[in-house]
Design a protein around this motif. Structure first.
Motif, PDB file in Angstrom:
ATOM      1  N   ASP B 139      72.083  31.462  50.230  1.00 27.25           N
ATOM      2  CA  ASP B 139      71.124  31.296  51.335  1.00 27.25           C
ATOM      3  C   ASP B 139      69.691  31.263  50.803  1.00 27.25           C
ATOM      4  O   ASP B 139      68.874  30.451  51.242  1.00 27.25           O
ATOM      5  N   SER B 140      69.392  32.172  49.855  1.00 27.88           N
ATOM      6  CA  SER B 140      68.037  32.232  49.299  1.00 27.88           C
ATOM      7  C   SER B 140      67.697  30.947  48.565  1.00 27.88           C
ATOM      8  O   SER B 140      66.584  30.434  48.681  1.00 27.88           O
ATOM      9  N   ARG B 141      68.670  30.437  47.815  1.00 25.85           N
ATOM     10  CA  ARG B 141      68.436  29.212  47.056  1.00 25.85           C
ATOM     11  C   ARG B 141      68.136  28.049  48.009  1.00 25.85           C
ATOM     12  O   ARG B 141      67.168  27.308  47.807  1.00 25.85           O
ATOM     13  N   ALA B 142      68.953  27.949  49.054  1.00 27.33           N
ATOM     14  CA  ALA B 142      68.755  26.864  50.024  1.00 27.33           C
ATOM     15  C   ALA B 142      67.400  27.022  50.726  1.00 27.33           C
ATOM     16  O   ALA B 142      66.654  26.044  50.873  1.00 27.33           O
ATOM     17  N   GLY B 143      67.078  28.246  51.113  1.00 29.11           N
ATOM     18  CA  GLY B 143      65.807  28.505  51.792  1.00 29.11           C
ATOM     19  C   GLY B 143      64.626  28.220  50.894  1.00 29.11           C
ATOM     20  O   GLY B 143      63.628  27.642  51.332  1.00 29.11           O
ATOM     21  N   PHE B 144      64.749  28.601  49.629  1.00 29.77           N
ATOM     22  CA  PHE B 144      63.659  28.391  48.670  1.00 29.77           C
ATOM     23  C   PHE B 144      63.414  26.891  48.452  1.00 29.77           C
ATOM     24  O   PHE B 144      62.265  26.444  48.403  1.00 29.77           O
ATOM     25  N   GLN B 145      64.517  26.138  48.358  1.00 30.82           N
ATOM     26  CA  GLN B 145      64.384  24.682  48.165  1.00 30.82           C
ATOM     27  C   GLN B 145      63.710  24.039  49.377  1.00 30.82           C
ATOM     28  O   GLN B 145      62.828  23.198  49.223  1.00 30.82           O
ATOM     29  N   ALA B 146      64.122  24.487  50.554  1.00 30.06           N
ATOM     30  CA  ALA B 146      63.520  23.950  51.786  1.00 30.06           C
ATOM     31  C   ALA B 146      62.037  24.264  51.826  1.00 30.06           C
ATOM     32  O   ALA B 146      61.209  23.430  52.207  1.00 30.06           O
ATOM     33  N   MET B 147      61.704  25.469  51.368  1.00 34.46           N
ATOM     34  CA  MET B 147      60.303  25.872  51.379  1.00 34.46           C
ATOM     35  C   MET B 147      59.485  25.097  50.343  1.00 34.46           C
ATOM     36  O   MET B 147      58.339  24.729  50.591  1.00 34.46           O
ATOM     37  N   MET B 148      60.108  24.846  49.189  1.00 38.53           N
ATOM     38  CA  MET B 148      59.442  24.056  48.139  1.00 38.53           C
ATOM     39  C   MET B 148      59.124  22.654  48.666  1.00 38.53           C
ATOM     40  O   MET B 148      58.038  22.121  48.418  1.00 38.53           O
ATOM     41  N   GLN B 149      60.101  22.069  49.380  1.00 40.68           N
ATOM     42  CA  GLN B 149      59.883  20.727  49.935  1.00 40.68           C
ATOM     43  C   GLN B 149      58.769  20.762  50.981  1.00 40.68           C
ATOM     44  O   GLN B 149      57.900  19.891  51.009  1.00 40.68           O
ATOM     45  N   ALA B 150      58.803  21.812  51.790  1.00 42.26           N
ATOM     46  CA  ALA B 150      57.790  21.921  52.851  1.00 42.26           C
ATOM     47  C   ALA B 150      56.402  22.166  52.271  1.00 42.26           C
ATOM     48  O   ALA B 150      55.396  21.756  52.856  1.00 42.26           O
ATOM     49  N   SER B 151      56.344  22.836  51.094  1.00 44.25           N
ATOM     50  CA  SER B 151      55.029  23.149  50.510  1.00 44.25           C
ATOM     51  C   SER B 151      54.363  21.902  49.915  1.00 44.25           C
ATOM     52  O   SER B 151      53.182  21.910  49.604  1.00 44.25           O
ATOM     53  N   ASP B 152      55.154  20.832  49.773  1.00 45.07           N
ATOM     54  CA  ASP B 152      54.606  19.572  49.262  1.00 45.07           C
ATOM     55  C   ASP B 152      54.140  18.740  50.464  1.00 45.07           C
ATOM     56  O   ASP B 152      54.648  17.660  50.725  1.00 45.07           O
ATOM     57  N   PHE B 153      53.190  19.282  51.192  1.00 42.05           N
ATOM     58  CA  PHE B 153      52.830  18.652  52.465  1.00 42.05           C
ATOM     59  C   PHE B 153      51.564  17.790  52.357  1.00 42.05           C
ATOM     60  O   PHE B 153      50.776  17.926  51.426  1.00 42.05           O
ATOM     61  N   LYS B 154      51.424  16.912  53.338  1.00 38.81           N
ATOM     62  CA  LYS B 154      50.229  16.056  53.420  1.00 38.81           C
ATOM     63  C   LYS B 154      49.168  16.791  54.245  1.00 38.81           C
ATOM     64  O   LYS B 154      49.516  17.679  55.036  1.00 38.81           O
ATOM     65  N   PRO B 155      47.885  16.392  54.082  1.00 41.05           N
ATOM     66  CA  PRO B 155      46.844  17.030  54.893  1.00 41.05           C
ATOM     67  C   PRO B 155      47.176  16.938  56.391  1.00 41.05           C
ATOM     68  O   PRO B 155      47.643  15.898  56.860  1.00 41.05           O
ATOM     69  N   GLY B 156      47.006  18.028  57.063  1.00 43.96           N
ATOM     70  CA  GLY B 156      47.297  18.050  58.496  1.00 43.96           C
ATOM     71  C   GLY B 156      48.685  18.597  58.805  1.00 43.96           C
ATOM     72  O   GLY B 156      49.021  18.811  59.966  1.00 43.96           O
TER      73      GLY B 156
END
Lengths: 171, 218
Positions: B139-156
């Motif tokens: 669960d942590s691995r999946a959550g961490f990956q999702a968070m990593m993807q989300a942290s690569d965000f565009k302005p706004g």
């Protein structure tokens, strides 16, 4: 007469050369000293609820080396360390650990491998993050440039000295 | 009618041989039982030490994750994070990694067959503990990956990244607390068994906690 004038001129040039050499030789020391004085002090910041206000440099070293993992009131110490490249990290590695980056990494891997610590220092990425986190994690300790200290942060005295005091060890 | 002398000798010798064989079998069985008990005790000590270490790792990371979450809530309320650089500088990513937990004792016990020498209650508790640990890791691995993807965000899109990081940290902290409680249960069962077989005294622990209070204030 001419010979005597020639001799005194020669001696004068030698004396001048010696003076120039002495100045050149002393120059790096003066420059280094000036740089040292120009470097900002590193403040050691703890959680505001901590009962500790003053520690010795030896105790600070034990905490940063993970040899002391609990405060005298038995609360767990959480060590927050800036990520590589930060200037304050460089000062702490030199002055407290006496290690370079590789030795620092190896040191913590070794301690974890021998089960002497449960985990290494926690990494923070900015002075703001360090100050904010140390404010919310009970028993935490970190270091920041003295200029980055905010009014609500609890700065520790080291051997009775604050970062602004002469003789403060982390400059 | 008098029995022949040889018959008495045969009977005596037969009894002696039978008794010797039975004695040898008993000694062999006793030795095997001792070896099994020793393996079981060794295995339980190994489990207790590993669970203690994992518990210490959770204790080490939990205040940091709780602190990060509290800080994240604060930053979110102030709306100060707008860019990726601000996100990295305020929260970082490495600190959000879940702790690495050990499972060598379980793997060793499975490989050596030591589990067959343990009682049902202990095996059941250990199996549950390591199953929950595995689930926590996945669960942590999946959550961490999702968070990593989300942290690569565009302005706004900072709000979305903060929301994902907040969700991840909330779930991680909850799972870490749950896992810690499971470790405590497993530790209690192991301790009870170890006291029963005389491996430790009632008030003793298998090993002191890492960086125990003994060093406090030294």
């Amino acid at each position: 007469m001419r010979s005597a004038n020639g001799w005194s001129g020669f001696a004068g040039r030698i004396v001048l050369l010696v003076i120039v050499c002495a100045i050149v030789a002393c120059l790096p020391v003066h420059v280094a000293h000036a740089q040292g004085n120009g470097r900002q002090a590193i403040a050691i910041v703890v959680n505001p609820k901590s009962a500790v206000t003053d520690i010795s440099f030896a105790e600070l070293r034990r905490i940063f080396l993970g040899e002391q993992q609990f405060w005298p009131d038995r609360s767990k110490i959480t060590l927050l360390v800036r990520a590589p490249v930060a200037p304050e990290r460089e000062v702490v590695l030199n002055e407290i650990y006496g290690m370079d980056e590789d030795q620092f990494r190896q040191y913590w891997i070794g301690k974890m491998f021998r089960a002497e610590v449960a985990g290494g220092p926690k990494i923070v990425y900015s002075s703001d993050m360090a100050i904010n986190l140390v404010g919310v994690i009970p028993g935490s300790i970190t270091f920041v440039l003295a200029s980055a200290v905010t009014p609500n942060a609890r700065v520790l005295r080291i051997d009775g000295k604050l970062p602004s005091d002469p003789g403060y060890p982390l400059k | 009618m008098r029995k022949p002398a040889w018959l008495a000798e045969v009977i005596v010798q037969s009894i002696a041989v039978t008794v010797s064989i039975l004695l040898a079998l008993w000694v062999d069985q006793w030795k095997q039982r001792r070896a099994s008990e020793s393996l079981a005790t060794e295995s339980m000590i190994s489990f207790a030490k590993e669970i203690r270490r994992n518990e210490a790792r959770l204790d080490d990371i939990l205040p940091f994750h709780e602190g990060l979450r509290s800080m994240l809530d604060h930053e979110d309320s102030l709306h100060t994070i707008r860019t990726q650089t601000q996100f990295q500088s305020a929260i970082g990513v490495d600190g959000l990694r879940p702790p690495s937990l050990l499972q060598t004792a379980w793997q060793t016990a499975v490989a050596t067959g030591a589990l067959t020498h343990l009682d049902y209650e202990t095996v059941s508790a250990l199996s549950l503990t390591y199953t929950l640990q595995d689930r926590f890791r996945e669960d942590s691995r999946a959550g961490f990956q999702a968070m990593m993807q989300a942290s690569d965000f565009k302005p706004g899109e900072a709000e979305m990244a903060l929301h994902t990081a907040d969700n991840y940290l909330r779930e991680t902290v909850t799972s870490e607390n749950d896992l810690r409680a499971t470790y405590e249960q497993a530790e209690a069962i192991l301790k009870k068994r170890l006291v029963a077989v005389g491996a430790i005294a009632t008030g003793d622990s298998v090993e002191p906690a890492i960086g125990s209070h003994a060093g406090a204030g030294q």
